[in-house]
Write a protein that holds these residues in place. Sequence first.
Motif, short mmCIF file in Angstrom:
data_model
loop_
_atom_site.label_atom_id
_atom_site.label_comp_id
_atom_site.label_asym_id
_atom_site.label_seq_id
_atom_site.Cartn_x
_atom_site.Cartn_y
_atom_site.Cartn_z
N PHE A 173 0.81 -1.21 0.00
CA PHE A 173 0.00 0.00 0.00
C PHE A 173 0.85 1.27 0.00
CE2 PHE A 173 -2.52 -3.40 1.86
CZ PHE A 173 -3.74 -3.26 1.21
N ASP A 174 2.08 1.17 -0.45
CA ASP A 174 2.99 2.33 -0.52
C ASP A 174 3.11 3.04 0.82
OD1 ASP A 174 3.35 1.91 -3.30
OD2 ASP A 174 1.48 2.98 -3.73
N GLY A 175 3.04 2.26 1.91
CA GLY A 175 3.17 2.85 3.24
C GLY A 175 1.90 3.45 3.78
N GLY A 176 0.79 3.34 3.03
CA GLY A 176 -0.48 3.91 3.47
C GLY A 176 -1.33 2.91 4.25
N LEU A 177 -2.62 3.22 4.36
CA LEU A 177 -3.54 2.36 5.11
C LEU A 177 -3.66 0.99 4.45
CD1 LEU A 177 -6.53 4.81 5.75
CD2 LEU A 177 -4.67 4.26 7.31
N ILE A 178 -3.70 -0.03 5.28
CA ILE A 178 -4.03 -1.37 4.78
C ILE A 178 -5.54 -1.41 4.64
CG2 ILE A 178 -4.00 -3.84 5.33
CD1 ILE A 178 -1.34 -3.49 6.64
N ASP A 179 -6.01 -1.12 3.45
CA ASP A 179 -7.42 -0.83 3.22
C ASP A 179 -8.06 -1.91 2.36
OD1 ASP A 179 -9.89 0.26 2.78
OD2 ASP A 179 -9.16 2.14 1.94
N SER A 180 -9.07 -2.58 2.90
CA SER A 180 -9.77 -3.62 2.16
C SER A 180 -10.46 -3.07 0.93
CB SER A 180 -10.79 -4.31 3.08
OG SER A 180 -11.55 -5.27 2.37
N GLU A 181 -11.09 -1.92 1.06
CA GLU A 181 -11.84 -1.35 -0.07
C GLU A 181 -10.91 -0.85 -1.16
OE1 GLU A 181 -15.06 -1.85 -0.21
OE2 GLU A 181 -14.72 -2.84 1.70
N ARG A 182 -9.71 -0.50 -0.81
CA ARG A 182 -8.77 0.01 -1.82
C ARG A 182 -8.42 -1.06 -2.85
NH1 ARG A 182 -2.82 2.68 -0.47
NH2 ARG A 182 -1.96 2.58 -2.60
N ILE A 183 -8.26 -2.32 -2.38
CA ILE A 183 -7.94 -3.38 -3.34
C ILE A 183 -9.20 -4.05 -3.87
CG2 ILE A 183 -5.70 -3.81 -2.30
CD1 ILE A 183 -6.82 -6.28 -1.02
N SER A 184 -10.33 -3.81 -3.21
CA SER A 184 -11.65 -4.23 -3.69
C SER A 184 -11.64 -5.67 -4.20
CB SER A 184 -12.11 -3.25 -4.78
OG SER A 184 -13.43 -3.54 -5.18
N ASN A 185 -11.85 -5.84 -5.51
CA ASN A 185 -11.97 -7.19 -6.09
C ASN A 185 -10.67 -7.71 -6.68
OD1 ASN A 185 -14.72 -7.46 -5.44
ND2 ASN A 185 -15.30 -6.27 -7.25
N ASP A 186 -9.55 -7.11 -6.32
CA ASP A 186 -8.25 -7.64 -6.74
C ASP A 186 -7.92 -8.81 -5.80
OD1 ASP A 186 -5.66 -8.25 -7.40
OD2 ASP A 186 -4.97 -6.16 -7.49
N HIS A 187 -8.46 -9.98 -6.12
CA HIS A 187 -8.37 -11.11 -5.20
C HIS A 187 -6.96 -11.67 -5.07
CE1 HIS A 187 -12.61 -10.73 -5.17
NE2 HIS A 187 -12.80 -11.23 -6.38
N VAL A 188 -6.16 -11.52 -6.12
CA VAL A 188 -4.76 -11.96 -6.04
C VAL A 188 -4.02 -11.11 -5.02
CG1 VAL A 188 -2.58 -12.14 -7.30
CG2 VAL A 188 -4.73 -12.82 -8.41
N LYS A 189 -4.22 -9.79 -5.09
CA LYS A 189 -3.59 -8.89 -4.12
C LYS A 189 -4.09 -9.18 -2.71
CE LYS A 189 -1.29 -5.72 -4.57
NZ LYS A 189 0.17 -5.55 -4.41
N ARG A 190 -5.39 -9.43 -2.56
CA ARG A 190 -5.94 -9.71 -1.23
C ARG A 190 -5.29 -10.96 -0.62
NH1 ARG A 190 -10.23 -7.86 1.54
NH2 ARG A 190 -10.94 -6.70 -0.30
N LYS A 191 -5.11 -11.99 -1.42
CA LYS A 191 -4.45 -13.20 -0.93
C LYS A 191 -3.01 -12.91 -0.52
CE LYS A 191 -4.75 -17.06 -3.02
NZ LYS A 191 -4.70 -18.06 -4.12
N GLU A 192 -2.31 -12.11 -1.29
CA GLU A 192 -0.93 -11.77 -0.96
C GLU A 192 -0.86 -11.02 0.37
OE1 GLU A 192 0.36 -9.51 -4.30
OE2 GLU A 192 0.74 -11.26 -5.59
N VAL A 193 -1.78 -10.08 0.56
CA VAL A 193 -1.81 -9.33 1.83
C VAL A 193 -2.12 -10.26 3.00
CG1 VAL A 193 -2.94 -7.49 3.11
CG2 VAL A 193 -2.44 -7.18 0.68
N LEU A 194 -3.12 -11.13 2.83
CA LEU A 194 -3.48 -12.07 3.90
C LEU A 194 -2.31 -12.98 4.24
CD1 LEU A 194 -7.09 -13.15 2.84
CD2 LEU A 194 -6.46 -11.74 4.81
N GLU A 195 -1.61 -13.46 3.24
CA GLU A 195 -0.47 -14.35 3.49
C GLU A 195 0.63 -13.63 4.26
OE1 GLU A 195 0.34 -15.50 -0.49
OE2 GLU A 195 -1.09 -17.19 -0.47
N ASP A 196 0.84 -12.34 3.97
CA ASP A 196 1.84 -11.58 4.72
C ASP A 196 1.37 -11.28 6.14
OD1 ASP A 196 3.55 -11.62 2.59
OD2 ASP A 196 3.13 -9.58 1.91
#
Length: 385
Positions: free
Chosen positions: A59-82
């Motif tokens: 998130f470029d140092g910003g908020l870890i925001d669920s709505e920001r990545i919305s339906n980018d499910h690949v990105k959501r999985k990467e964030v969850l794994e981290d």
Amino acid sequence: MNHHTAFLSEWGNNALDFSKKAPTGILPTTHFIVTALIMDKADLATVLAIHEAVSKRHFDGGLIDSERISNDHVKRKEVLEDLEELPFQVFSIIVDKRQVIGEGLRYKGSFFKFLHGLADRELFRIFPDLEIVTGQVGDDTFMNGFITYVQQNHIANLFNESSFGFVASQDSPVVQTANFVAGTLARCYDETVITDQRGEFIEILKRKVLTIRFWPDALAHNLISQPQPGPSFDPLLSQLSVNLANDFLHRKSADKAPQAIDQVSSLSYLLFHFRHINPTRYITSFELMEHIRARRGKNVSLHYFQTKVIAPLRDAGVLIASSSRGYKLPASQQDLYDFVGHSNTIIEPMLPRVKRFRDQIHMATDGKIDVLAADEYKVIRKVID
């Protein structure tokens, strides 16, 4: 002294009329979700360091925001794994607003009061010394009333160690993370944002789940598709297993005895895996004991787990199958045979040993001592005789 901190966030809106859009034009959500990330206060520094790294990475140092990545499910999985590296557990209450039947709950004030009691009872049953932190709240939110509810029911007591604070969400990285998890759970259950990737999200979160309570609790909340009836899955037996487990949870949910809390926690974990991960999978003793350790903050022995957690659950009528692979709620006849067969490998070899021991003592004392003479051993005596 508070040993645990819960960082709370909410997802969804309070609209209960599904026949029209809210004044903003936004569709009413089908579910309302309250999520807390619970952790030991000693781990907070570690959590913040990892959180900062995840924020910079995604998130470029910003908020870890669920709505920001919305339906980018690949990105959501990467964030969850981290985020999985963080030492927290997930507590969540997921309410299907469509099932709010009573007229008294059809008003947002009554609806939130109902949720306040539900969240308070579940959180403080598990962690009576809990410190709660939530994001800055507005006037028309769940958290606004929850602060008052907790203060009235806990903090007013001078001898109660609970406390409550709230901060602007941008000032609490962990509240941001709680919001991200809540948004992810929404994509697993809420019909307005649900995704086919929900099973993958839960698969990542599963080891972090402490408790997820559904209201109302119904098999319709199963995340996975039920297997086809066959040798590995019997729908009637599976329904019986779930019903008996839920019956115990409902009866014991208010019991604050440490052993009862461990029983409820372990059974909830087994039930969650049965309904949302894989009904055929066995859970190892180590995994269940680790689940207890994460909540308690200290280890429990295998003997304690077997005699004070699993045994009382079975004595109370809960169906728990076991084998060399671990424990599970039975979903098939084979699960039942696994339990009987596993028990037989323990019981059958012991009987000849007990008989030999008894006979040797009996002979050496000229029949004066029978170690199985007491009434509590009459079942063993009958089998051996």
